[in-house]
Design a protein around this motif. Structure first.
Motif, mmCIF file in Angstrom:
data_model
loop_
_atom_site.group_PDB
_atom_site.id
_atom_site.type_symbol
_atom_site.label_atom_id
_atom_site.label_comp_id
_atom_site.label_asym_id
_atom_site.label_seq_id
_atom_site.Cartn_x
_atom_site.Cartn_y
_atom_site.Cartn_z
ATOM 1 N N ILE A 123 -73.749 58.166 -32.932
ATOM 2 C CA ILE A 123 -74.337 59.498 -33.100
ATOM 3 C C ILE A 123 -75.201 59.845 -31.882
ATOM 4 O O ILE A 123 -75.185 60.981 -31.405
ATOM 5 N N ALA A 154 -74.860 62.948 -29.241
ATOM 6 C CA ALA A 154 -75.986 63.849 -28.957
ATOM 7 C C ALA A 154 -76.240 63.926 -27.450
ATOM 8 O O ALA A 154 -76.516 65.012 -26.925
ATOM 9 N N GLN A 211 -78.738 63.315 -43.503
ATOM 10 C CA GLN A 211 -77.419 63.956 -43.356
ATOM 11 C C GLN A 211 -76.652 63.393 -42.158
ATOM 12 O O GLN A 211 -75.656 63.957 -41.737
ATOM 13 N N LYS A 212 -77.148 62.301 -41.601
ATOM 14 C CA LYS A 212 -76.490 61.595 -40.489
ATOM 15 C C LYS A 212 -76.427 62.440 -39.222
ATOM 16 O O LYS A 212 -75.456 62.416 -38.480
ATOM 17 N N THR A 213 -77.484 63.218 -38.992
ATOM 18 C CA THR A 213 -77.600 63.993 -37.769
ATOM 19 C C THR A 213 -78.935 63.666 -37.105
ATOM 20 O O THR A 213 -79.829 63.103 -37.743
ATOM 21 N N SER A 217 -82.183 65.265 -35.752
ATOM 22 C CA SER A 217 -82.883 66.540 -35.932
ATOM 23 C C SER A 217 -83.305 67.177 -34.612
ATOM 24 O O SER A 217 -83.424 68.399 -34.526
#
Length: 181
Positions: A52, A56, A89-91, A93
Protein backbone atom coordinates in the motif's frame (compact mmCIF):
# COMPACT_ATOMS: atom_id res chain seq x y z
CA UNK A 1 31.87 -2.52 16.49
CA UNK A 2 29.74 -2.17 13.38
CA UNK A 3 29.08 1.19 11.80
CA UNK A 4 25.76 2.55 13.13
CA UNK A 5 24.73 3.63 9.65
CA UNK A 6 24.99 0.10 8.28
CA UNK A 7 21.65 -1.03 6.90
CA UNK A 8 19.35 -3.86 7.89
CA UNK A 9 17.24 -5.65 5.34
CA UNK A 10 16.98 -4.85 1.70
CA UNK A 11 14.65 -3.61 -0.94
CA UNK A 12 13.06 -0.19 -1.21
CA UNK A 13 13.10 0.75 2.50
CA UNK A 14 16.34 -0.14 4.26
CA UNK A 15 16.82 0.76 7.93
CA UNK A 16 20.11 1.88 9.49
CA UNK A 17 21.21 0.36 12.78
CA UNK A 18 20.92 3.79 14.46
CA UNK A 19 17.31 4.07 13.20
CA UNK A 20 16.60 0.57 14.52
CA UNK A 21 17.84 1.67 17.95
CA UNK A 22 15.51 4.69 17.85
CA UNK A 23 12.63 2.39 16.92
CA UNK A 24 13.36 0.07 19.84
CA UNK A 25 13.60 3.02 22.27
CA UNK A 26 10.22 4.34 21.12
CA UNK A 27 8.65 0.88 21.31
CA UNK A 28 9.89 0.54 24.91
CA UNK A 29 8.66 4.01 25.85
CA UNK A 30 5.21 3.30 24.43
CA UNK A 31 4.99 -0.17 25.99
CA UNK A 32 6.32 0.76 29.44
CA UNK A 33 4.00 3.73 29.70
CA UNK A 34 0.87 1.89 28.56
CA UNK A 35 0.34 4.13 25.53
CA UNK A 36 -0.84 1.57 22.94
CA UNK A 37 -4.44 2.74 23.41
CA UNK A 38 -3.44 6.03 21.75
CA UNK A 39 -2.71 4.19 18.49
CA UNK A 40 -4.97 2.40 16.01
CA UNK A 41 -2.92 -0.46 14.58
CA UNK A 42 -3.74 -1.91 11.19
CA UNK A 43 -4.82 -5.52 10.95
CA UNK A 44 -2.79 -5.89 7.76
CA UNK A 45 0.47 -7.80 7.38
CA UNK A 46 3.70 -5.78 7.04
CA UNK A 47 3.96 -7.01 3.43
CA UNK A 48 0.46 -5.73 2.60
CA UNK A 49 1.19 -2.38 4.27
CA UNK A 50 4.46 -2.08 2.30
CA UNK A 51 2.49 -2.76 -0.89
CA UNK A 52 0.00 0.00 0.00
CA UNK A 53 2.90 2.35 0.80
CA UNK A 54 4.56 1.69 -2.57
CA UNK A 55 1.26 2.47 -4.32
CA UNK A 56 0.93 5.71 -2.32
CA UNK A 57 4.48 6.70 -3.23
CA UNK A 58 3.69 6.21 -6.92
CA UNK A 59 0.39 8.08 -6.64
CA UNK A 60 1.96 11.06 -4.86
CA UNK A 61 5.31 11.00 -6.66
CA UNK A 62 7.29 10.99 -3.39
CA UNK A 63 9.30 8.55 -1.30
CA UNK A 64 7.92 8.01 2.19
CA UNK A 65 10.72 8.23 4.80
CA UNK A 66 11.72 4.97 6.51
CA UNK A 67 10.88 6.33 9.95
CA UNK A 68 7.26 6.87 8.90
CA UNK A 69 7.11 3.48 7.12
CA UNK A 70 8.07 1.89 10.46
CA UNK A 71 5.29 3.84 12.23
CA UNK A 72 2.68 2.80 9.65
CA UNK A 73 3.63 -0.87 9.99
CA UNK A 74 4.03 -0.91 13.78
CA UNK A 75 1.33 1.52 14.95
CA UNK A 76 -0.94 2.27 11.99
CA UNK A 77 -2.17 5.73 12.98
CA UNK A 78 -3.01 7.84 16.01
CA UNK A 79 -0.77 8.65 18.94
CA UNK A 80 -0.77 11.61 21.29
CA UNK A 81 -1.43 14.04 18.41
CA UNK A 82 -3.60 11.99 16.00
CA UNK A 83 -0.96 11.17 13.41
CA UNK A 84 -2.30 10.27 9.96
CA UNK A 85 -1.69 6.72 8.81
CA UNK A 86 -3.17 3.36 7.88
CA UNK A 87 -6.96 3.29 8.17
CA UNK A 88 -9.21 0.32 8.87
CA UNK A 89 -10.33 0.65 5.23
CA UNK A 90 -6.79 -0.35 4.17
CA UNK A 91 -5.91 3.10 2.85
CA UNK A 92 -3.36 5.70 3.90
CA UNK A 93 -5.22 8.74 5.19
CA UNK A 94 -2.44 11.15 4.24
CA UNK A 95 -2.77 10.41 0.50
CA UNK A 96 -6.01 12.36 0.04
CA UNK A 97 -4.81 15.00 2.53
CA UNK A 98 -1.66 15.52 0.46
CA UNK A 99 -3.58 15.79 -2.82
CA UNK A 100 -6.09 18.19 -1.26
CA UNK A 101 -3.50 20.52 0.33
CA UNK A 102 -1.42 20.62 -2.86
CA UNK A 103 -4.34 22.58 -4.33
CA UNK A 104 -3.67 25.22 -1.65
CA UNK A 105 0.06 25.45 -2.19
CA UNK A 106 1.47 22.54 -0.18
CA UNK A 107 4.96 21.96 -1.59
CA UNK A 108 5.21 18.77 -3.66
CA UNK A 109 7.77 17.14 -1.33
CA UNK A 110 5.60 17.47 1.81
CA UNK A 111 3.26 14.83 3.25
CA UNK A 112 0.78 16.11 5.90
CA UNK A 113 0.77 13.86 8.97
CA UNK A 114 -1.03 15.93 11.60
CA UNK A 115 -2.71 19.29 11.93
CA UNK A 116 -5.80 21.39 12.23
CA UNK A 117 -6.38 22.26 8.59
CA UNK A 118 -4.65 25.64 8.74
CA UNK A 119 -1.28 24.51 10.05
CA UNK A 120 0.04 21.04 9.27
CA UNK A 121 2.97 18.99 10.55
CA UNK A 122 4.42 17.38 7.43
CA UNK A 123 7.12 14.93 6.48
CA UNK A 124 9.61 16.27 3.99
CA UNK A 125 9.93 13.34 1.60
CA UNK A 126 13.28 14.60 0.32
CA UNK A 127 15.01 14.85 3.74
CA UNK A 128 12.89 12.84 6.20
CA UNK A 129 12.52 15.93 8.42
CA UNK A 130 9.25 17.00 10.04
CA UNK A 131 8.28 20.56 9.18
CA UNK A 132 5.27 22.74 9.80
CA UNK A 133 3.43 24.24 6.83
CA UNK A 134 0.61 26.72 7.00
CA UNK A 135 -1.71 27.98 4.29
CA UNK A 136 -1.44 31.49 5.75
CA UNK A 137 2.33 31.86 5.37
CA UNK A 138 5.01 31.35 2.76
CA UNK A 139 7.50 28.57 3.35
CA UNK A 140 7.86 25.97 6.06
CA UNK A 141 9.26 25.89 9.58
CA UNK A 142 11.73 23.09 10.32
CA UNK A 143 10.69 21.25 13.50
CA UNK A 144 12.51 17.90 13.77
CA UNK A 145 15.27 16.12 11.87
CA UNK A 146 13.19 12.96 11.55
CA UNK A 147 9.89 11.32 12.45
CA UNK A 148 11.42 9.40 15.39
CA UNK A 149 12.34 12.67 17.14
CA UNK A 150 8.88 14.08 16.38
CA UNK A 151 7.06 11.06 17.85
CA UNK A 152 9.39 11.01 20.85
CA UNK A 153 8.61 14.66 21.60
CA UNK A 154 4.85 14.06 21.32
CA UNK A 155 5.05 11.10 23.70
CA UNK A 156 7.20 12.93 26.24
CA UNK A 157 4.85 15.94 26.16
CA UNK A 158 1.95 13.56 26.82
CA UNK A 159 3.76 11.91 29.74
CA UNK A 160 4.67 15.28 31.26
CA UNK A 161 1.10 16.59 30.97
CA UNK A 162 -0.50 16.65 34.46
CA UNK A 163 -3.86 15.71 32.95
CA UNK A 164 -2.43 12.55 31.36
CA UNK A 165 -4.77 9.71 32.30
CA UNK A 166 -2.23 7.29 33.79
CA UNK A 167 -1.14 9.59 36.67
CA UNK A 168 -2.92 7.29 39.14
CA UNK A 169 -0.81 4.24 38.30
CA UNK A 170 1.26 2.41 40.92
CA UNK A 171 4.95 3.37 41.24
CA UNK A 172 5.94 0.34 39.15
CA UNK A 173 3.68 1.56 36.33
CA UNK A 174 4.56 5.28 36.49
CA UNK A 175 5.69 6.81 33.20
CA UNK A 176 9.36 6.96 32.41
CA UNK A 177 10.06 10.61 31.73
CA UNK A 178 12.98 12.55 30.34
CA UNK A 179 14.88 12.65 27.09
CA UNK A 180 14.64 9.69 24.75
CA UNK A 181 17.48 10.34 22.33
Amino acid sequence: MKNLEQTIGGGEHQVSISDRLKQKNLELLIEQNHLMSYFIPSNESPQKIRSIIISAEKELGVRIPNSYVWFLIKYGQGGPKEIEGMTKQKTLSFVNETKNYRKYGLPFNLIPISGDGESMDCLDSSTGAVVNWGMDRAGVVHCFSNFYDYLSKLILECLNDPSFSNNNLSNEEKPIQGELF
